[in-house]
Design a protein around this motif. Structure first.
Motif, mmCIF file in Angstrom:
data_model
loop_
_atom_site.group_PDB
_atom_site.id
_atom_site.type_symbol
_atom_site.label_atom_id
_atom_site.label_comp_id
_atom_site.label_asym_id
_atom_site.label_seq_id
_atom_site.Cartn_x
_atom_site.Cartn_y
_atom_site.Cartn_z
ATOM 1 N N SER A 128 0.824 -1.217 0.000
ATOM 2 C CA SER A 128 0.000 0.000 0.000
ATOM 3 C C SER A 128 0.850 1.254 0.000
ATOM 4 C CB SER A 128 -0.872 0.053 1.272
ATOM 5 O OG SER A 128 -1.594 -1.121 1.460
ATOM 6 N N GLY A 129 2.125 1.116 0.351
ATOM 7 C CA GLY A 129 2.917 2.306 0.636
ATOM 8 C C GLY A 129 4.029 2.570 -0.349
ATOM 9 N N ARG A 130 5.149 3.086 0.200
ATOM 10 C CA ARG A 130 6.206 3.540 -0.706
ATOM 11 C C ARG A 130 6.932 2.389 -1.379
ATOM 12 N NH1 ARG A 130 11.528 4.818 2.043
ATOM 13 N NH2 ARG A 130 11.502 3.445 3.840
ATOM 14 N N GLY A 131 6.898 1.206 -0.752
ATOM 15 C CA GLY A 131 7.407 0.027 -1.445
ATOM 16 C C GLY A 131 8.893 -0.211 -1.276
ATOM 17 N N SER A 132 9.467 0.229 -0.137
ATOM 18 C CA SER A 132 10.903 -0.006 0.025
ATOM 19 C C SER A 132 11.196 -1.495 0.213
ATOM 20 C CB SER A 132 11.464 0.822 1.187
ATOM 21 O OG SER A 132 11.005 0.339 2.422
ATOM 22 N N ASN A 133 10.267 -2.224 0.816
ATOM 23 C CA ASN A 133 10.481 -3.673 0.947
ATOM 24 C C ASN A 133 10.390 -4.369 -0.402
ATOM 25 O OD1 ASN A 133 10.888 -4.733 3.837
ATOM 26 N ND2 ASN A 133 9.314 -3.151 4.082
ATOM 27 N N LEU A 134 9.471 -3.914 -1.235
ATOM 28 C CA LEU A 134 9.376 -4.446 -2.601
ATOM 29 C C LEU A 134 10.698 -4.235 -3.336
ATOM 30 C CD1 LEU A 134 7.899 -5.360 -5.215
ATOM 31 C CD2 LEU A 134 7.109 -2.987 -5.454
ATOM 32 N N LEU A 182 3.121 -9.843 1.677
ATOM 33 C CA LEU A 182 2.571 -8.556 2.103
ATOM 34 C C LEU A 182 3.750 -7.688 2.533
ATOM 35 C CD1 LEU A 182 -0.519 -9.630 4.284
ATOM 36 C CD2 LEU A 182 -0.278 -9.566 1.793
ATOM 37 N N ALA A 183 4.017 -6.652 1.745
ATOM 38 C CA ALA A 183 5.166 -5.785 2.016
ATOM 39 C C ALA A 183 4.628 -4.379 2.233
ATOM 40 C CB ALA A 183 6.148 -5.836 0.851
ATOM 41 N N GLY A 184 4.100 -4.162 3.458
ATOM 42 C CA GLY A 184 3.472 -2.873 3.720
ATOM 43 C C GLY A 184 2.071 -2.803 3.134
ATOM 44 N N PHE A 185 1.357 -3.908 3.194
ATOM 45 C CA PHE A 185 -0.038 -3.921 2.732
ATOM 46 C C PHE A 185 -0.899 -3.657 3.961
ATOM 47 C CE2 PHE A 185 -3.950 -6.088 1.102
ATOM 48 C CZ PHE A 185 -4.128 -5.279 -0.009
ATOM 49 N N MET A 186 -1.528 -2.489 3.995
ATOM 50 C CA MET A 186 -2.129 -2.006 5.229
ATOM 51 C C MET A 186 -3.608 -2.382 5.382
ATOM 52 S SD MET A 186 0.576 -0.962 6.458
ATOM 53 C CE MET A 186 0.176 -0.125 7.980
ATOM 54 N N ARG A 187 -3.958 -3.579 4.926
ATOM 55 C CA ARG A 187 -5.340 -4.044 5.096
ATOM 56 C C ARG A 187 -5.333 -5.473 5.603
ATOM 57 N NH1 ARG A 187 -9.296 -0.677 3.506
ATOM 58 N NH2 ARG A 187 -8.376 1.144 2.508
ATOM 59 N N VAL A 215 5.615 -8.856 6.587
ATOM 60 C CA VAL A 215 6.708 -8.287 7.388
ATOM 61 C C VAL A 215 6.105 -7.223 8.297
ATOM 62 C CG1 VAL A 215 7.372 -6.623 5.567
ATOM 63 C CG2 VAL A 215 8.998 -7.211 7.368
ATOM 64 N N HIS A 216 6.477 -7.324 9.596
ATOM 65 C CA HIS A 216 5.884 -6.434 10.604
ATOM 66 C C HIS A 216 6.995 -5.705 11.361
ATOM 67 C CE1 HIS A 216 2.976 -4.964 13.473
ATOM 68 N NE2 HIS A 216 3.827 -5.286 14.425
ATOM 69 N N PRO A 217 6.824 -4.405 11.618
ATOM 70 C CA PRO A 217 7.915 -3.640 12.237
ATOM 71 C C PRO A 217 7.933 -3.695 13.765
ATOM 72 C CG PRO A 217 6.163 -2.149 11.619
ATOM 73 C CD PRO A 217 5.716 -3.541 11.209
ATOM 74 N N LEU A 268 13.315 5.159 14.708
ATOM 75 C CA LEU A 268 13.237 3.725 15.001
ATOM 76 C C LEU A 268 12.715 2.966 13.783
ATOM 77 C CD1 LEU A 268 13.501 1.304 16.861
ATOM 78 C CD2 LEU A 268 11.211 1.806 17.740
ATOM 79 N N GLN A 269 11.684 3.525 13.145
ATOM 80 C CA GLN A 269 11.126 2.868 11.949
ATOM 81 C C GLN A 269 12.220 2.695 10.885
ATOM 82 O OE1 GLN A 269 8.077 1.606 11.397
ATOM 83 N NE2 GLN A 269 8.184 1.272 9.193
ATOM 84 N N ALA A 270 13.049 3.728 10.721
ATOM 85 C CA ALA A 270 14.114 3.658 9.706
ATOM 86 C C ALA A 270 15.110 2.552 10.049
ATOM 87 C CB ALA A 270 14.828 5.003 9.604
ATOM 88 N N ILE A 322 14.544 -0.095 11.919
ATOM 89 C CA ILE A 322 13.854 -1.384 11.746
ATOM 90 C C ILE A 322 13.788 -1.744 10.260
ATOM 91 C CG2 ILE A 322 11.591 -2.501 11.891
ATOM 92 C CD1 ILE A 322 11.186 -1.040 14.578
ATOM 93 N N GLN A 323 13.520 -0.741 9.441
ATOM 94 C CA GLN A 323 13.369 -1.034 8.004
ATOM 95 C C GLN A 323 14.652 -1.563 7.380
ATOM 96 O OE1 GLN A 323 11.096 1.862 5.631
ATOM 97 N NE2 GLN A 323 9.576 0.234 5.804
ATOM 98 N N ARG A 324 15.795 -1.078 7.879
ATOM 99 C CA ARG A 324 17.050 -1.614 7.345
ATOM 100 C C ARG A 324 17.108 -3.126 7.560
ATOM 101 N NH1 ARG A 324 19.605 3.216 9.024
ATOM 102 N NH2 ARG A 324 20.447 2.313 10.926
#
Ligand code: GRF
Length: 221
Positions: free
Chosen positions: A8-14, A85-90, A107-109, A165-167, A169-171
């Protein structure tokens, strides 16, 4: 192994998955990107890379169940082996779970079962935990409750806010998610009601779950 990536989002995990595939570190191919949002960065990335995509807009359906059924149809039309699901917010519903049993990873942060829901990093800061991280797990009918496949830990620094923290975790997400997909593709993680590490393969679980516990520099304490 063919992947359908839902975002759903910016797609950095994608992007991290696509990069790992390009480097030969993830034995998979992305056959589709599916989103619930027209403006998802993940869709722009799919267009950039020439990957097929679809949008299944919740507002176009009278109920969540109808939307979920349409989502299942759209995803199934790409015949993926695994749904990511890579940031799929549903919340995924019965139609998706029935169509892809034990074949949807998220993937969950946060280090589940702590801090499920939409604000893993924010909730960890609010609670004052000193260690958080990310979790890759199989999706079941609950919210972030499915069997855990792998986790990576990160330090929470006193100076952290949600964004910092989110940044951090995302790494770790960007390392862990492609590594788990690779392990599934190679049969090192066997999916099912109780996912298992394959005992026949020489597979170092420590490499997957290695923590990135780095102390805060003294200046930030
Ligand atoms: C990630 O932090 C993931 O854990 C959560 O949503 C975020 C998506 O980020 N489920 P991105 O769109 O991949 O950058």
């Amino acid at each position: 192994m063919k992947l359908a990536v839902l975002a759903s989002g910016r797609g950095s995990n994608l992007r991290a998955i696509a990069d790992a595939i390009d480097w030969g570190a993830c034995a998979a191919s992305i056959v589709a990107v599916v989103s619930d949002k027209d403006d998802a960065g993940a869709l722009a990335f799919a267009a950039e890379r020439g990957v097929a995509s679809a949008i299944v807009r919740p507002k176009a359906y009278e109920s969540r169940a109808l939307w979920d059924a349409a989502l299942a149809e759209a995803v199934a039309s790409f015949s993926p082996d695994l749904v990511v699901l890579a940031g799929f917010m549903r919340i995924i519903g019965g139609a998706m779970l029935g169509r892809f049993p034990h074949r949807i990873v998220n993937v969950h942060p946060a280090l589940l079962p702590s801090f499920p829901g939409a604000h893993g990093a924010r909730d960890a800061i609010a609670k004052g935990v000193r260690i958080s991280g990310c979790t890759v797990h199989l999706v079941d009918a609950g919210v972030d409750t499915g069997p855990i496949l792998a986790q990576a830990a990160v330090s929470v620094w006193p100076s952290d806010d949600e964004a910092s923290l989110q940044a951090r975790i995302q790494r770790e997400e960007h390392r862990l998610l492609p590594a788990v997909i690779d392990a599934i593709a190679k049969g090192a993680i066997v999916l099912g009601e109780r996912p298992q590490l394959a005992s026949t393969l020489a597979f170092d679980e420590r490499a997957l779950n290695s923590p990135a516990l780095i102390s805060a520099p003294l200046s930030t304490r």
